[in-house]
Structure formats: C-alpha cells, structure tokens
Design a protein around this motif. Structure first.
Motif: not given
Length: 320
Positions: A102-124
């Motif tokens: 069961r859900i006891l409480a809301a946790g986080t609304t939105g996903a602004g805290d999650l991020y995706w990254y690459v190494p500095a020298d990546s071509p992406i």
C-alpha cells in the motif's frame, strides 16, 4: 516510607503516565531505503538523527538498497515494514497483481532530481544522440527506469535501457566504457560535474509527462499496516515533522550535510535547484491518470486501476 519520599514516587509515576511513549519501549520499524545519501530519501534518517522519531516512540532500523525495485520487493516479502522511494508505476503494477503493498505517503513529484550524463570526452552531446547507445537506470521498476523510458519515448530514440544499480556503481561503468550514458541524483555526481569529468545531457523532467507525476512513493506492507495501524500513524506524524524540519529549520541542512558528507553550501544547492519543498510533499499522489497511462504504455500495468482500487492502494493517513 516518609511522606516526602511517597510524594516523590507518586509524582514520578504521574509524570511517566502522562508523558507519551516515554514510559514504554520504542516501537521498531524496519525500513528499506533506496539510494543512500540522496536528499529525497533522507527524511527518515534526518528525523531519526534529530530525535523526532524517538519523540514519537519509534526507532527506525534502516536497510539501504540499490533502488526502488529492490525496495519494493523487500516490502512485498515482509522483510521490512516500510519502503522509501519506490517507483509509483511499479507499485501500481505489483498491487494490481495482488501484492500486499500500500502507499503510505507521496515521495517525489516530478523527476527533476534525476539526470543522465556522459564522460566529458563522449561524442554524445544531447539525449537525441543516444540512438543505439546504452543508458543506465538503477533497478527495474524504479523511478529512474520509468523516467528513462519516458525520455526515450519523448526524444524518439532507440536507446537501450540497462539496469546498472546505484549511482556509484553506474559511474564506474560509464567511466570504464561499459555503458554510454549514466544516471545520477544529487548529491551524487555533482562534484564530477563541477570538475568537468562528466557532462549532463538530460534531466528527468525533460520528458514533459514526468513533471506533474508523483514518480516515487513511500510504501508499506499491507499486513504490517493492518496489524500496526497506530505505529504507522505515528510514523507518518514523525515523517511530516521531519519533512518540515529539513526544509524550515536551519539545522535540517546541517544534519543532511553530516549524513551525506557534502558541504552545507552544496546541500542548499541541492534543495533549491533540484528538490524544492513542494516536490517532496507527502500528502498527495499527483497525476494518477497520467501515471497509469504511462504504466500501460510501458507494460507495467495491464489496464488502469479503478477508483476503488486506487482508494485501497493509497492509504495516506490524514493530517491531525
């Protein structure tokens, strides 16, 4: 017994009887918490360190997991009572299949805290460049998984989603070339970003569908909720107080800094840039229709839950 001693014993007994929870042993709750040291999962630890849960007669036994998927499985199996920060879609899917959750409480609304990254020298250079590339998420069913699928859908790429575990393990895989794109959540990775070792290419809220959805929830084993209803109400009272403490008391940032081992200035940056107070409100699971629509699309749910099912699943105790 002298009169003075008798009165001392009497008044002592009255004080114990009228002081809540101090006359009895603390109730222990076992918690599974995904992603240690993260702001969004820190409230139980912060509250315990600040003495708030003890004030409510509670002691928390905290187990850290690799992510929301592991957290949910621990709750379903009954090895813990409460799970902090499980992916909402996955929780709905498990409930629809009859899991005792069961859900006891809301946790986080939105996903602004999650991020995706690459190494500095990546071509992406951006998420649009990830066609045919591998991108990480923590565990199947976690909010990182759902947010990554939403990014892939939004940008229309052929990115391959790969379960890579916690942030530290993911960073190792990225920097060693095992995967192309890693995921992280503050405070993890911010120092590497500042040092120019990695580059941010997307945040969870870049997928518009994620912005108003409660992507993570705090869950409870259904049997534990039924058998220990008063304890769960006290947990939520302490959680709400800890949430307020973290955001409104200057000591909150200080305790988080000590817990996560990041400078206070960085903790303030995390709060203000990634996790403003409203995002962390435990009171309401927002965007349920959109959550269920995405869950059907991503095959987490076979069909949307009915209103009756939602009422049974979401068991947030009302504020006093």
């Amino acid at each position: 017994m002298s009169v003075s001693r008798f009165l001392g014993v009497l008044f002592g007994a009255i004080a114990l009887a009228t002081t809540p929870h101090l006359a009895q042993a603390e109730d222990t709750l076992r918690l599974a918490v995904g992603a240690p040291n993260n702001w969004d999962t820190s409230i139980p630890e912060i509250g315990q360190r600040a003495g708030i849960f003890a004030k409510h007669g509670l002691k928390l036994d905290i187990l850290y997991t690799q992510g929301g998927g592991e957290t949910m499985q621990a709750v379903i199996s009954g090895s813990v009572d409460i799970g902090i920060a499980a992916g909402t879609q996955a929780v709905m899917g498990a409930f629809a299949k009859g899991a005792p959750v069961r859900i006891l409480a809301a946790g986080t609304t939105g996903a602004g805290d999650l991020y995706w990254y690459v190494p500095a020298d990546s071509p992406i250079k951006s998420f649009k460049d990830t066609n045919g590339k591998t991108a990480g998420f923590s565990t199947v069913g976690a909010s990182t998984h759902i947010a990554l699928l939403a990014l892939i859908k939004h940008f229309g790429t052929t990115t391959k989603a790969v379960a890579t575990g916690a942030g530290a393990v993911t960073l190792t895989q990225v920097m060693s070339g095992q995967i192309d794109v890693g995921w992280a959540s503050p405070p993890f990775g911010l120092q590497q970003l500042q040092d120019g070792k990695i580059r941010l290419i997307a945040r969870g809220n870049d997928a518009p569908s994620m912005v108003n959805q409660t992507v993570r929830v705090h869950i409870v084993n259904a049997n534990a909720l039924k058998q220990r209803a008063d304890v769960m109400k006290r947990f939520m009272a302490a959680y709400r107080e800890s949430y307020e403490f973290l955001y409104t008391d200057p000591r909150g940032v200080r305790v988080f800094s000590e817990y996560s081992k990041v400078p206070e200035a960085l903790a303030v940056q995390i709060r203000d840039t990634f996790m403003p107070k409203a995002v962390m409100s435990p009171e309401k699971v927002s965007g349920t229709d959109a959550i269920m629509a995405d869950a059907v699309t991503f095959k987490t749910l076979a069909a949307p839950l009915s209103q009756q099912q939602l009422s049974e699943l979401i068991q947030i105790p009302p504020k006093p």
